[in-house]
Design an enzyme around this catalytic site. Structure first.
Site, PDB file in Angstrom:
ATOM      1  N   GLU A   1      45.717  17.283  75.705  1.00 45.03           N
ATOM      2  CA  GLU A   1      45.289  17.879  74.434  1.00 45.03           C
ATOM      3  C   GLU A   1      46.423  17.630  73.458  1.00 45.03           C
ATOM      4  O   GLU A   1      47.466  18.278  73.532  1.00 45.03           O
ATOM      5  CB  GLU A   1      45.080  19.391  74.584  1.00 45.03           C
ATOM      6  CG  GLU A   1      44.010  19.777  75.576  1.00 45.03           C
ATOM      7  CD  GLU A   1      42.601  19.594  75.041  1.00 45.03           C
ATOM      8  OE1 GLU A   1      42.461  19.112  73.905  1.00 45.03           O
ATOM      9  OE2 GLU A   1      41.667  19.937  75.770  1.00 45.03           O
TER      10      GLU A   1
ATOM     11  N   GLU B   1      50.892  14.344  61.572  1.00 39.46           N
ATOM     12  CA  GLU B   1      50.707  15.757  61.857  1.00 39.46           C
ATOM     13  C   GLU B   1      51.982  16.502  61.449  1.00 39.46           C
ATOM     14  O   GLU B   1      53.070  16.193  61.922  1.00 39.46           O
ATOM     15  CB  GLU B   1      50.440  15.965  63.347  1.00 39.46           C
ATOM     16  CG  GLU B   1      50.154  17.412  63.681  1.00 39.46           C
ATOM     17  CD  GLU B   1      49.786  17.618  65.139  1.00 39.46           C
ATOM     18  OE1 GLU B   1      50.448  17.031  66.011  1.00 39.46           O
ATOM     19  OE2 GLU B   1      48.851  18.391  65.400  1.00 39.46           O
TER      20      GLU B   1
ATOM     21  N   LYS C   1      54.724  24.878  83.461  1.00 37.04           N
ATOM     22  CA  LYS C   1      55.973  24.768  82.715  1.00 37.04           C
ATOM     23  C   LYS C   1      55.723  25.185  81.278  1.00 37.04           C
ATOM     24  O   LYS C   1      55.169  24.422  80.483  1.00 37.04           O
ATOM     25  CB  LYS C   1      56.534  23.349  82.742  1.00 37.04           C
ATOM     26  CG  LYS C   1      57.975  23.309  82.237  1.00 37.04           C
ATOM     27  CD  LYS C   1      58.394  21.973  81.700  1.00 37.04           C
ATOM     28  CE  LYS C   1      58.003  21.757  80.266  1.00 37.04           C
ATOM     29  NZ  LYS C   1      58.637  22.654  79.275  1.00 37.04           N
TER      30      LYS C   1
END
Lengths: 287, 498
Positions: free
Chosen positions: B273, B404, B198
């Site tokens: 990840e 982040e 995907k």
């Protein structure tokens, strides 16, 4: 007149936290019965606070343990085997009380497992790490490093070999551990703690809690300063909750391979790296 | 006006000593389709969902194509196709034959590299020099590398007889669309698994071009399936599908946690990840000019939309002023604009959503008292753009030093001793990467040992290679991609089926 029969001195089964043997701060204890229903002891029933204290002790001890040379860790873990050998009568009696069909075999295998894993301390890096041939002028290598503080939920049966098979590979690489001992048969774990306390394993490297598994496991799985949990002893129906709690700080979860704990397949270097992080380092090559 | 002239019009005027004539890469090589259908069971098919969504060029906001959205029924079809392909063909195909398919893909990626690079840049917004020199060559290299493993896996795990897991659900991000497909597919296929991929919703086009390559490489139908759609729906259905044995996800830590909770208790294998907040640490004895290039590469490569970006710069106090001056001077020379221009250093932000997120975090930095520096570079009028940004006077508690940002924004902090650098660098829930700049060899190794990060770059930054394992500590996720270690997440080593 014959001398009166000597009354034996019984042991109080206590927790093992940071190298010391406290009772539970909660003041709670629970009955430990033999397989045939005799009262063996009242074991400490650890609380959430005890668990937090154990995690703190494990965290404090972790850099020092990981910072020792692998050779040194190997000798210390080998010494655990030496000391177990000297107390084998006690372990055998405890396994017999727990209903083990062949207590001697169980103790033999547990001692041999320490010896086997002790030797891995200075070999796992070579076998499962390595250098990487990147397509550019860089030196690049990957090494396994301890993930940090590992919670170990020991399997309820195989109270000694089951525990050693989970604990030894966890601490080989430099992790420190918080163990939740077998709930029905905690006494071999308590005795192992006493062996560890008199070996050269620094205080806090292994912390042993006795108590109710279902009560302690969610606190362990949800603790934000625990890096990984060996879930071998977690009841199946608790696993969804444990995995959801583990997601909060991305704990690594690992379970023992589903094999006979006496078989050679029950021990492997992959049990060590399952609780390691692979670190890769790059540096340019140039004159 | 010709196509090239029109693009030049969008390119802001260059000024000063660093003026460049525009050097646009032609886009004629890309043959866009109006509509892209799902790639399931070896064929391109219309979605049962009946839905299509628009994909755009973030540098121009022009619509590039309509893309099929996979609904729950489509997900099921794709997973069943993958399962069937696994059981009937792929699982038992000898490794040396699987290898040849992967070699074919690698070769096709090399042969069509320019086409992939231009399409990637058009759909993602990254500079053509990066898609051309990094993304596409590395993607080809990943297939080539893992092709070679396919018939050697018994050598990778001494004492074990590894077996594939089954169907792998692979959910990829938008920052390296093609490369992440390669990172996911190459090891999965080499180890004998089949895949349902995907791709990210904003950047699906190179995944479709890859599907075309896979079709032309004549992989057995169903070995790879490509089904785009929103992560919250398509991704979730895919991850939770009972026939999916393995999930490999690259994306934010926030979504990684949601995904992990949603499959808790299912026994599926996971590789995650996730995000990062890497420390890039510059000691006073570092080769400073080299370090400046490393800092710039660390945070402005791919517009900073990189999970391992060096977004926290730690400079030893004694060289703070000189590093800051050099860095500002270097920032002034960065060429921001048309991603298809071969001179461009910093391209477009991938989406309006991402631009808003960056803008919001930068605003928080200003409000929390940090000092901002941005070069006075002109930006195109259309598209999503953000100036390369530095923050000084940053405290560790500021949001810009903790969260982040995933954009071209660098927070600069200082330290005095190596111990302090270690303490500050590791003071984050993330642990993906770290950088160390010093000429002292013993200090490099001492620092590298102490970084809680999966990848440590010493006197370099943002280097990647298929033979080099990549992945995080702590909340940056778990599992490794790349190298021998990258095989393990796709294999059952102990016969448990997990």
């Amino acid at each position: 007149m014959s001398a009166p029969e000597r009354v034996p001195v019984k042991r109080t089964a206590k927790l093992f936290i940071g190298g010391e043997f406290p009772r539970s701060e909660s003041g709670r204890a629970y009955e430990v019965l033999s397989h045939d229903g005799r009262l063996l002891a009242w074991a400490a029933r650890a609380s959430r606070k005890d668990l937090r204290d154990a995690v703190r002790a494990a965290r404090d001890a972790q850099p020092g343990w990981a910072g020792r040379t692998p050779y040194n860790r190997g000798q210390i873990l080998y010494r655990v085997a030496e000391l177990m050998e000297g107390r084998r009568a006690q372990f055998e009696a405890e396994l017999a009380d727990a209903g083990a069909p062949d207590p001697r075999r169980g103790v033999d295998a547990a001692i041999d497992r320490w010896v086997w894993y002790a030797g891995w301390c200075d070999k796992v890096h070579q076998v499962l790490g390595g250098t990487n041939p990147v397509a550019a002028p860089y030196f690049n290598f990957t090494i396994p490093e301890p993930t940090g503080v590992v919670g170990i939920v020991a399997p309820p049966d195989q109270a000694l070999l089951g525990l050693v098979s989970r604990l030894a590979p966890a601490i080989v690489s430099g992790n420190t551990a918080v163990v939740i001992a077998s709930e029905p048969s905690p006494l071999p774990a308590v005795s192992l703690a006493e062996v560890l306390a008199t070996s050269d394993v620094p205080g806090g490297v292994v912390n042993v809690l006795t108590g109710f598994t279902r009560e302690l496991v969610p606190w362990l799985a949800g603790h934000m300063d625990v890096n990984a949990v060996d879930v071998t002893g977690v009841p199946d129906d608790l696993m969804p909750e444990v995995e959801a709690l583990a997601a909060e700080n991305m704990k690594r979860l690992h379970r023992a391979p589903d094999v006979d704990p006496f078989s050679p397949q029950a021990q492997s270097p992959y049990e060590i790296t399952a609780l390691c992080e692979m670190k890769t380092v790059w540096h340019p090559i140039g004159a | 006006m010709s196509e090239i002239e029109r693009r030049e019009d969008r390119t802001p005027g260059r000024r000063g000593p660093w003026a460049y004539s525009s050097a646009p890469e032609g886009r004629e090589i890309v043959r866009l389709q109006d509509r892209y259908d799902l790639f399931v069971g070896g064929r391109f098919i219309e979605p049962k969902s009946g839905r299509y969504f628009e994909t755009i060029n973030p540098a121009t906001e022009e619509t590039l194509a309509q893309v099929a959205e996979a609904g729950e029924e489509d997900v099921d079809l794709a997973v069943r196709a993958a399962r069937e392909a696994w059981e009937e063909r792929w699982r038992d195909l000898p490794g040396k034959e699987r290898a040849k398919y992967l070699y074919r893909i690698a070769r096709a990626l090399q042969e069509r590299s320019r086409e992939f690079a231009v399409l990637e840049t058009m759909n993602n917004g990254k500079p053509i020099k990066e898609s051309r020199d990094v993304d596409v060559p590395l993607a080809a290299a990943h297939f080539f590398y893992y092709a070679g493993w396919a018939d050697k896996i018994e050598y990778a795990f001494p004492g074990r007889t590894p077996r594939p897991l089954g169907v792998a659900a692979q959910i990829t991000p938008w920052n390296f669309p093609l490369l992440m497909c390669a990172w996911k597919l190459a090891p999965a296929l080499a180890t004998g698994n089949t895949a349902v991929l995907k791709p990210a919703s904003t950047t699906p086009l190179t995944a479709f071009l890859l599907a075309e390559v896979i079709e032309q490489a004549e992989l057995p139908p169903g070995v790879v399936n490509v089904i785009p759609g929103p992560g919250g729906r398509t991704g979730e259905w895919l991850a939770r599908h009972p026939d999916v044995a393995k999930i490999a996800f690259t994306g934010s830590t926030e979504i990684g946690k949601i995904l992990r909770r949603s499959v808790a208790g299912t026994g599926k294998r996971l590789t995650l990840e996730l995000g990062g907040k890497a420390a890039n640490i510059v000691f006073e004895d570092a080769p400073l000019d080299q370090a400046i290039e490393g800092i710039v590469n660390g945070i402005f490569f791919n517009q900073g939309e990189v999970c391992c970006a060096g977004s926290r710069l730690f400079v030893q106090e004694s060289v703070f002023e000189v590093v800051l001056d050099k860095l500002k001077a270097r920032l002034d020379t960065l060429r921001v604009g048309d991603p298809l221009d071969k001179n461009t250093d910093v391209g477009a932000i991938n989406s309006r959503d991402q631009l808003e997120k960056i803008t919001e975090l930068v605003q928080s930095g200003i409000e929390e008292g940090a000092e901002i520096y941005q070069p006075d570079c002109p930006l195109p009028e259309r598209g999503f753009w953000f100036r390369p940004t530095l923050f000084t006077n940053v405290s560790q508690s500021h949001r810009i030093a903790r969260e982040e940002i995933f954009g071209p924004v660098l927070s600069i902090l200082t330290f005095r001793t190596p111990e302090e650098a270690v303490e500050k660098a590791n003071n984050t829930p993330y642990g993906l990467s770290a950088g160390i700049w010093t000429e002292k060899g013993s200090r490099i190794l001492w620092m590298a040992e102490r970084m809680k990060a999966g990848v440590v770059w010493a006197n370099t930054f943002n280097r990647f290679d298929p033979s080099s394992p990549f992945g995080g500590y702590k909340e940056s996720g778990f599992g490794r991609e790349g190298g021998r270690h990258g095989l393990e997440p796709y294999l059952d080593l102990d016969g448990s089926g997990r």
